[in-house]
Design an enzyme around this catalytic site. Sequence first.
Site, short mmCIF file in Angstrom:
data_model
loop_
_atom_site.label_atom_id
_atom_site.label_comp_id
_atom_site.label_asym_id
_atom_site.label_seq_id
_atom_site.Cartn_x
_atom_site.Cartn_y
_atom_site.Cartn_z
N HIS A 18 -15.90 -3.88 8.18
CA HIS A 18 -14.98 -3.87 6.46
C HIS A 18 -15.39 -4.73 5.97
O HIS A 18 -15.01 -5.67 4.66
CB HIS A 18 -13.89 -4.06 7.34
CG HIS A 18 -13.13 -2.82 7.20
ND1 HIS A 18 -13.15 -1.89 7.79
CD2 HIS A 18 -12.12 -3.27 9.27
CE1 HIS A 18 -12.53 -1.07 8.39
NE2 HIS A 18 -12.31 -1.36 9.52
N GLU B 121 -2.09 7.64 7.89
CA GLU B 121 -2.58 9.46 6.84
C GLU B 121 -3.83 10.43 7.77
O GLU B 121 -4.08 9.43 8.94
CB GLU B 121 -3.74 7.91 5.87
CG GLU B 121 -3.70 7.55 5.17
CD GLU B 121 -4.55 6.86 4.17
OE1 GLU B 121 -4.28 6.29 2.62
OE2 GLU B 121 -5.45 6.81 4.14
N ARG C 272 -8.15 -7.33 -9.18
CA ARG C 272 -9.22 -8.97 -9.25
C ARG C 272 -10.37 -8.43 -9.97
O ARG C 272 -10.68 -6.91 -9.71
CB ARG C 272 -9.50 -9.28 -7.80
CG ARG C 272 -9.49 -8.94 -6.90
CD ARG C 272 -9.81 -9.91 -5.92
NE ARG C 272 -11.01 -8.57 -4.82
CZ ARG C 272 -11.03 -7.68 -4.34
NH1 ARG C 272 -9.85 -8.02 -3.63
NH2 ARG C 272 -11.39 -6.85 -3.27
N LYS D 57 0.89 -1.01 0.32
CA LYS D 57 -0.48 -0.25 -0.06
C LYS D 57 1.33 1.35 0.29
O LYS D 57 0.65 2.38 0.02
CB LYS D 57 -0.88 -0.05 1.06
CG LYS D 57 -1.86 -1.22 1.49
CD LYS D 57 -2.82 -1.57 0.03
CE LYS D 57 -3.09 -2.91 0.53
NZ LYS D 57 -3.51 -3.07 -1.58
C1 MV4 Z 1 -9.53 5.37 5.77
C2 MV4 Z 1 -10.52 5.88 6.66
C3 MV4 Z 1 -10.50 7.78 6.79
N1 MV4 Z 1 -9.22 7.72 6.98
N2 MV4 Z 1 -8.77 5.80 6.09
C4 MV4 Z 1 -11.12 1.00 5.94
C5 MV4 Z 1 -11.50 -0.13 5.02
C6 MV4 Z 1 -9.82 -0.08 4.07
N3 MV4 Z 1 -9.59 -0.55 2.73
C7 MV4 Z 1 -9.14 1.53 4.32
N4 MV4 Z 1 -10.18 2.01 5.14
C8 MV4 Z 1 -10.46 3.29 5.94
N5 MV4 Z 1 -9.46 4.31 5.96
C9 MV4 Z 1 -8.19 7.09 6.62
N6 MV4 Z 1 -7.15 7.98 6.36
C10 MV4 Z 1 -11.55 5.09 6.85
C11 MV4 Z 1 -11.63 3.66 6.55
C12 MV4 Z 1 -13.34 2.92 6.67
C13 MV4 Z 1 -14.24 2.39 5.58
C14 MV4 Z 1 -13.26 2.68 4.53
C15 MV4 Z 1 -14.27 2.01 3.09
C16 MV4 Z 1 -15.55 1.62 3.66
C17 MV4 Z 1 -15.58 1.41 4.67
C18 MV4 Z 1 -14.92 1.75 6.19
C19 MV4 Z 1 -15.69 1.67 7.29
C20 MV4 Z 1 -14.00 2.13 8.33
C21 MV4 Z 1 -13.68 2.90 8.02
#
Ligand code: MV4
Length: 501
Positions: A237, A202, A294, A118
């Site tokens: 998630h 981040e 994918r 990442k």
């Molecule tokens: C984040 C975020 C807020 N700010 N990054 C969760 C899964 C992973 N792919 C990244 N995720 C998140 N990253 C920053 N900088 C909030 C989430 C997140 C989230 C993202 C997508 C879908 C659902 C989520 C649920 C909680 C937190």
Amino acid sequence: MNHIKKILIANRGEIAIRIMRTCREMEIKSVAVFSEADRTSQHVRYADEAYYIGKAPSSESYLNIEKIIETAKLCGAEAIHPGYGFLSENARFAKRCNEEGIIFIGPSPEVIDQMGDKIKARETMKKAGIPVVPGTEGSVNNEEEAMNAIKEIGLPVMIKASAGGGGKGMRLVHHEKDIVSAVRAARSEAKTAFGDDSVYIEKYITSPHHIEFQILGDQHGNAVHLFERECSVQRRHQKMIEETPSPLMTPELRNEMGRAAVEAAKAVKYSGAGTIEFLVDDDLNYYFLEMNTRLQVEHPITERVTGIDLVKQQIKIAEGHPLEIQQEKLIQRGHSIECRIYAEDPDNNFMPSAGKIYKITEPLGLGVRTDGYVYEGYEIPIYYDPMISKLIVWGANRDEAIRRMRRALYEYKITGVKTSIKFLERIMNTPDFIDGKYDTHFIEKNQERLLAKDDCDDCDDIIVIAAYIDYLDKINRIQEINQGFAPAQSRWKKTPYINHF
Ligand code: MV4
């Protein structure tokens, strides 16, 4: 140009069948592989050939790289489709396929590697001019770097594992005093989970939408996007509902993000089907999050509004064909929603519900698609994902799609195991969802009404039992009629108790 005549599907369940269906339409032979627990699985029956590859645990079957490659050579498959999960984003597997002269249906091992890391992915996208979430340049290796990072970025922040993704190994930090211990904890967790303790920091986006863009790239440097999918309805998630178009999207933002997604694909010379994940805040700022290399679970909603078979495109690209799709000719026609049906008990903290499918009636009719694999008498193995099917609807607009989803969920009857169907029906009746006003906090925000035990949970069961008694009764009465007695007549359908349905 390679002409693929036989594909081994290195997967199981609904996605294996989904891929085989396209193979059949393309007159390509499909080969199933199966574990000890999957001898009676539907994907084995659907395939033209099937091979046993090992014991039930994935590590001894669906993740056994050498066994799968050996099977492909044994049966003469020129290509392997990895589906999603399992080996689909395993660069080593893609590399081994290439070494053995087998076509891996997906991008190159180098690109899988680059996007799987990442930190590297962020770097690559930033260089390509794609907005990324404000954060550290590389990994955070000590206390000093962590402190500097929060001074620069500002609180709150998220600590993420470079080898992570999908929410694993993330830590949210609100207060400066917590940063050092959080970084330490995240690193040790990442080390245990991924064997790599690199983490990065981040800025925390408070109430983001998860919006992803489907892209297709070919081996000749062409790339297109197939618009967005709104995936904010998720729990821990785990996505539950996806829709396209996103209710948040404007035509301008769609154009801009679509262009960014194509740039992202071209920046890594992407070949195959892929997804660019973005976080979008309420002010419609968007940030690159991750790239998935994918085919995704939720791909059918894109297929539904664009009319494009994504698996067919993957195969054509793997054969070396240039993309025939022109960006300007692509449109999103109407609205599509997907609900994931899990064998889980929403009333018991979504515990996987093991057991045998007793009766199953799947919805049909205008604008309805189900991608599943279970059948009556099938016992869901405990070893794999508890998702049993995906219900995909289409409507001329969002309102019609929601109504159609409610109707289809009403028609869906599964007994023997607990499912998420009731929970999904409640989401379809939740004002925030109906209004299209939701972000990634939707489920926790609406927790109370979604888990309420106020309605008659047993109504459906009572109706099914009543209908069955009525049916037995009718058979008796028909016999009586034949013998010259009373006319057949339903009694239960007229009771006021049932009438509100
Ligand atoms: C984040 C975020 C807020 N700010 N990054 C969760 C899964 C992973 N792919 C990244 N995720 C998140 N990253 C920053 N900088 C909030 C989430 C997140 C989230 C993202 C997508 C879908 C659902 C989520 C649920 C909680 C937190």
